[in-house]
Design a protein around this motif. Sequence first.
Motif, PDB file in Angstrom:
ATOM      1  N   ASP A 170     101.629  59.595   0.285  1.00  0.00           N
ATOM      2  CA  ASP A 170     103.042  59.989   0.202  1.00  0.00           C
ATOM      3  C   ASP A 170     103.512  60.771   1.431  1.00  0.00           C
ATOM      4  O   ASP A 170     104.535  61.462   1.380  1.00  0.00           O
ATOM      5  N   VAL A 171     102.779  60.660   2.541  1.00  0.00           N
ATOM      6  CA  VAL A 171     103.143  61.487   3.706  1.00  0.00           C
ATOM      7  C   VAL A 171     104.552  61.205   4.218  1.00  0.00           C
ATOM      8  O   VAL A 171     105.175  62.054   4.858  1.00  0.00           O
ATOM      9  N   GLY A 172     105.070  60.027   3.910  1.00  0.00           N
ATOM     10  CA  GLY A 172     106.414  59.678   4.360  1.00  0.00           C
ATOM     11  C   GLY A 172     107.492  60.538   3.724  1.00  0.00           C
ATOM     12  O   GLY A 172     108.623  60.604   4.215  1.00  0.00           O
ATOM     13  N   LYS A 173     107.145  61.240   2.626  1.00  0.00           N
ATOM     14  CA  LYS A 173     108.153  62.074   1.973  1.00  0.00           C
ATOM     15  C   LYS A 173     108.261  63.453   2.609  1.00  0.00           C
ATOM     16  O   LYS A 173     109.084  64.268   2.209  1.00  0.00           O
ATOM     17  N   GLN A 174     107.379  63.732   3.556  1.00  0.00           N
ATOM     18  CA  GLN A 174     107.515  64.966   4.341  1.00  0.00           C
ATOM     19  C   GLN A 174     108.159  64.612   5.685  1.00  0.00           C
ATOM     20  O   GLN A 174     108.285  63.443   6.024  1.00  0.00           O
ATOM     21  N   ILE A 175     108.537  65.638   6.435  1.00  0.00           N
ATOM     22  CA  ILE A 175     109.072  65.381   7.773  1.00  0.00           C
ATOM     23  C   ILE A 175     108.030  65.860   8.769  1.00  0.00           C
ATOM     24  O   ILE A 175     107.472  66.949   8.615  1.00  0.00           O
ATOM     25  N   GLY A 178     106.720  64.724  15.008  1.00  0.00           N
ATOM     26  CA  GLY A 178     106.975  63.573  15.876  1.00  0.00           C
ATOM     27  C   GLY A 178     108.397  63.055  15.697  1.00  0.00           C
ATOM     28  O   GLY A 178     109.019  62.557  16.645  1.00  0.00           O
ATOM     29  N   ALA A 179     108.917  63.180  14.465  1.00  0.00           N
ATOM     30  CA  ALA A 179     110.293  62.739  14.191  1.00  0.00           C
ATOM     31  C   ALA A 179     111.273  63.600  14.986  1.00  0.00           C
ATOM     32  O   ALA A 179     112.297  63.123  15.489  1.00  0.00           O
ATOM     33  N   PHE A 180     110.942  64.890  15.120  1.00  0.00           N
ATOM     34  CA  PHE A 180     111.819  65.805  15.868  1.00  0.00           C
ATOM     35  C   PHE A 180     111.775  65.507  17.359  1.00  0.00           C
ATOM     36  O   PHE A 180     112.792  65.551  18.044  1.00  0.00           O
ATOM     37  N   GLY A 202     108.139  52.851   9.779  1.00  0.00           N
ATOM     38  CA  GLY A 202     107.574  54.051   9.139  1.00  0.00           C
ATOM     39  C   GLY A 202     108.533  55.215   9.168  1.00  0.00           C
ATOM     40  O   GLY A 202     108.167  56.337   9.496  1.00  0.00           O
ATOM     41  N   ALA A 203     109.771  54.974   8.768  1.00  0.00           N
ATOM     42  CA  ALA A 203     110.856  55.954   8.938  1.00  0.00           C
ATOM     43  C   ALA A 203     110.749  57.158   8.007  1.00  0.00           C
ATOM     44  O   ALA A 203     111.374  58.189   8.242  1.00  0.00           O
ATOM     45  N   GLY A 204     109.977  57.055   6.926  1.00  0.00           N
ATOM     46  CA  GLY A 204     109.808  58.188   6.009  1.00  0.00           C
ATOM     47  C   GLY A 204     111.127  58.627   5.391  1.00  0.00           C
ATOM     48  O   GLY A 204     111.842  57.843   4.779  1.00  0.00           O
ATOM     49  N   THR A 222     113.056  51.313   8.247  1.00  0.00           N
ATOM     50  CA  THR A 222     112.100  50.629   7.371  1.00  0.00           C
ATOM     51  C   THR A 222     110.887  51.481   7.023  1.00  0.00           C
ATOM     52  O   THR A 222     110.475  52.356   7.789  1.00  0.00           O
ATOM     53  N   ASP A 223     110.324  51.189   5.877  1.00  0.00           N
ATOM     54  CA  ASP A 223     109.092  51.832   5.413  1.00  0.00           C
ATOM     55  C   ASP A 223     108.625  51.043   4.193  1.00  0.00           C
ATOM     56  O   ASP A 223     109.171  49.959   3.916  1.00  0.00           O
ATOM     57  N   VAL A 224     107.641  51.578   3.487  1.00  0.00           N
ATOM     58  CA  VAL A 224     107.177  50.929   2.256  1.00  0.00           C
ATOM     59  C   VAL A 224     107.257  51.884   1.075  1.00  0.00           C
ATOM     60  O   VAL A 224     107.148  53.094   1.245  1.00  0.00           O
ATOM     61  N   GLY A 225     107.407  51.319  -0.116  1.00  0.00           N
ATOM     62  CA  GLY A 225     107.401  52.122  -1.337  1.00  0.00           C
ATOM     63  C   GLY A 225     108.809  52.382  -1.823  1.00  0.00           C
ATOM     64  O   GLY A 225     109.636  52.936  -1.095  1.00  0.00           O
ATOM     65  N   GLU A 254     112.578  47.321   3.366  1.00  0.00           N
ATOM     66  CA  GLU A 254     111.120  47.398   3.283  1.00  0.00           C
ATOM     67  C   GLU A 254     110.502  46.588   4.421  1.00  0.00           C
ATOM     68  O   GLU A 254     110.891  45.443   4.657  1.00  0.00           O
ATOM     69  N   LEU A 255     109.591  47.213   5.125  1.00  0.00           N
ATOM     70  CA  LEU A 255     108.829  46.475   6.145  1.00  0.00           C
ATOM     71  C   LEU A 255     107.414  47.041   6.136  1.00  0.00           C
ATOM     72  O   LEU A 255     107.181  48.176   6.542  1.00  0.00           O
ATOM     73  N   ASP A 256     106.505  46.238   5.600  1.00  0.00           N
ATOM     74  CA  ASP A 256     105.112  46.650   5.428  1.00  0.00           C
ATOM     75  C   ASP A 256     104.285  46.050   6.554  1.00  0.00           C
ATOM     76  O   ASP A 256     104.213  44.834   6.690  1.00  0.00           O
ATOM     77  N   TRP A 257     103.650  46.928   7.343  1.00  0.00           N
ATOM     78  CA  TRP A 257     102.852  46.441   8.484  1.00  0.00           C
ATOM     79  C   TRP A 257     101.659  45.618   8.023  1.00  0.00           C
ATOM     80  O   TRP A 257     101.071  44.889   8.819  1.00  0.00           O
ATOM     81  N   ALA A 289     109.228  54.522  16.431  1.00  0.00           N
ATOM     82  CA  ALA A 289     108.350  54.939  15.325  1.00  0.00           C
ATOM     83  C   ALA A 289     107.869  56.350  15.621  1.00  0.00           C
ATOM     84  O   ALA A 289     107.468  56.651  16.745  1.00  0.00           O
ATOM     85  N   ALA A 290     107.924  57.205  14.620  1.00  0.00           N
ATOM     86  CA  ALA A 290     107.520  58.604  14.795  1.00  0.00           C
ATOM     87  C   ALA A 290     106.334  58.915  13.894  1.00  0.00           C
ATOM     88  O   ALA A 290     106.368  58.646  12.694  1.00  0.00           O
ATOM     89  N   ASP A 291     105.323  59.450  14.501  1.00  0.00           N
ATOM     90  CA  ASP A 291     104.153  59.954  13.778  1.00  0.00           C
ATOM     91  C   ASP A 291     103.576  58.948  12.784  1.00  0.00           C
ATOM     92  O   ASP A 291     103.459  59.229  11.589  1.00  0.00           O
ATOM     93  N   VAL A 292     103.203  57.806  13.294  1.00  0.00           N
ATOM     94  CA  VAL A 292     102.660  56.760  12.417  1.00  0.00           C
ATOM     95  C   VAL A 292     101.201  56.423  12.756  1.00  0.00           C
ATOM     96  O   VAL A 292     100.675  55.429  12.281  1.00  0.00           O
ATOM     97  N   PHE A 293     100.563  57.268  13.585  1.00  0.00           N
ATOM     98  CA  PHE A 293      99.186  56.955  13.982  1.00  0.00           C
ATOM     99  C   PHE A 293      98.224  57.993  13.416  1.00  0.00           C
ATOM    100  O   PHE A 293      97.920  58.989  14.063  1.00  0.00           O
TER     101      PHE A 293
END
Length: 392
Positions: A170-175, A178-180, A202-204, A222-225, A254-257, A289-293
């Motif tokens: 669920d990390v996408g629900k935090q900020i 890298g997004a900043f 992975g926009a969260g 885009t993101d998943v879930g 939705e865009l799932d890698w 994409a921000a903080d997706v690695f």
Amino acid sequence: MKHADLGEEAGMEVITFTKDTVLSDIHLHIPHKRHLMVRLNRVGQPVFQTQFKILSKESASQSAKEDCVSITENEDIKQLNESGSLPFKHTTQNDGQVIEDLLDEDGDLEVQRRPRCPSERSGCQRFDRDVVCPTILRIGCDDQVEEEEESSNNNEVVKIEHTMATPLEDVGKQIWRGAFLLADYILGQQDLFRGCTVLELGAGTGFTSIIMATVAKTVYCTDVGHDLLEMCERNLVLNRSFMGKADGQIKVKELDWLKNQLCKDAENPYSWTEDDIADFYDHTTVIIAADVFYDDDLTDALFKTLSQITHALRSPSTIYLSMERRYNFTLRYMDVTCDAYNHFRNCLNNFETTANGKQRWSAKEIQPVFPQFLSYEREHLELWKITSTPLD
Ligand SMILES: C[S@@+](CC[C@H](N)C(=O)[O-])C[C@H]1O[C@@H](n2cnc3c(N)ncnc32)[C@H](O)[C@@H]1O
């Protein structure tokens, strides 16, 4: 990502998150954070709303000057200076200390770390900034919903609904920071993105897409879930007036890698219509994409997605990737390593050296010396720009 296994400290409350809990450090500098974290641990994942203030251009430039101490004028910086987009030209410190004074006897630069808390710095304008404070919106469904405070100036504040201290899935629900960093770059280089069609992977919570929509024409966020995309969509609604000053539109999809195709399932509210798909492939020229690695398999999947999508786009595109280098002690090496980052660098290298038949890619790190419009630490953050050259 901080593993939130904080343990017991003398005279302090015991905080024990489950071992797979991860915590973004965006909110670590808030007052009463320890109390907040204890509550968080008791109640699971309440939803918060935080108002992030965007500094004016003048204050951001001033802040960047103050932050950018001890930087040598390398090639990247020179180029930026020539383009007139850098807020400073000299390698002097706040107190006027020249760069030579900062070299050790071997000629290496002795980097001076910025103090971590406001009280450590005096007379620094940067700390006139508002403290980033989350308010609890709801805990489950029963608890009272706190009144949303009307911001005095909606054009300066981005309101984001998010959770904290989530499990990894669920990390996408935090900020994340890298997004900043990416948002700062967009705010400082608006002309690069004006009128563009942009894809965010992975926009969260949607923070960076919201910033991008103030200048771009269309942002495919885009993101998943389902629940994450729903939260993201709520954030767009919350920020209508912030985005209102521009004509940009955001489409949450939705865009799932891990899947090879865009989701077209009519039952899914975040699926792609034929019109979306046509517009997306015909007009997209920027991918962010921000903080997706943070997971090697996901990093592999993301680079595969980038390769497939850019191959299918009608026009050449530019990719911007931000990330945080995370250092962890590993038993395998009995040392502090940066595995996820190293894997990212290997993938980036492969991406550059493996032509996909249509274009060749070239990656360059953008030095994080551009104005800082948001309040966060830039330590260990990186921003990469990947440009393409068409093959004949
Ligand atoms: C660390 S979060 C970063 C979120 C946001 N970009 C930020 O910086 O605040 C990583 C994001 O990657 C997304 N992600 C993970 N696996 C994915 C996949 N297979 N396809 C698409 N997105 C994925 C997560 O849902 C999450 O939103």
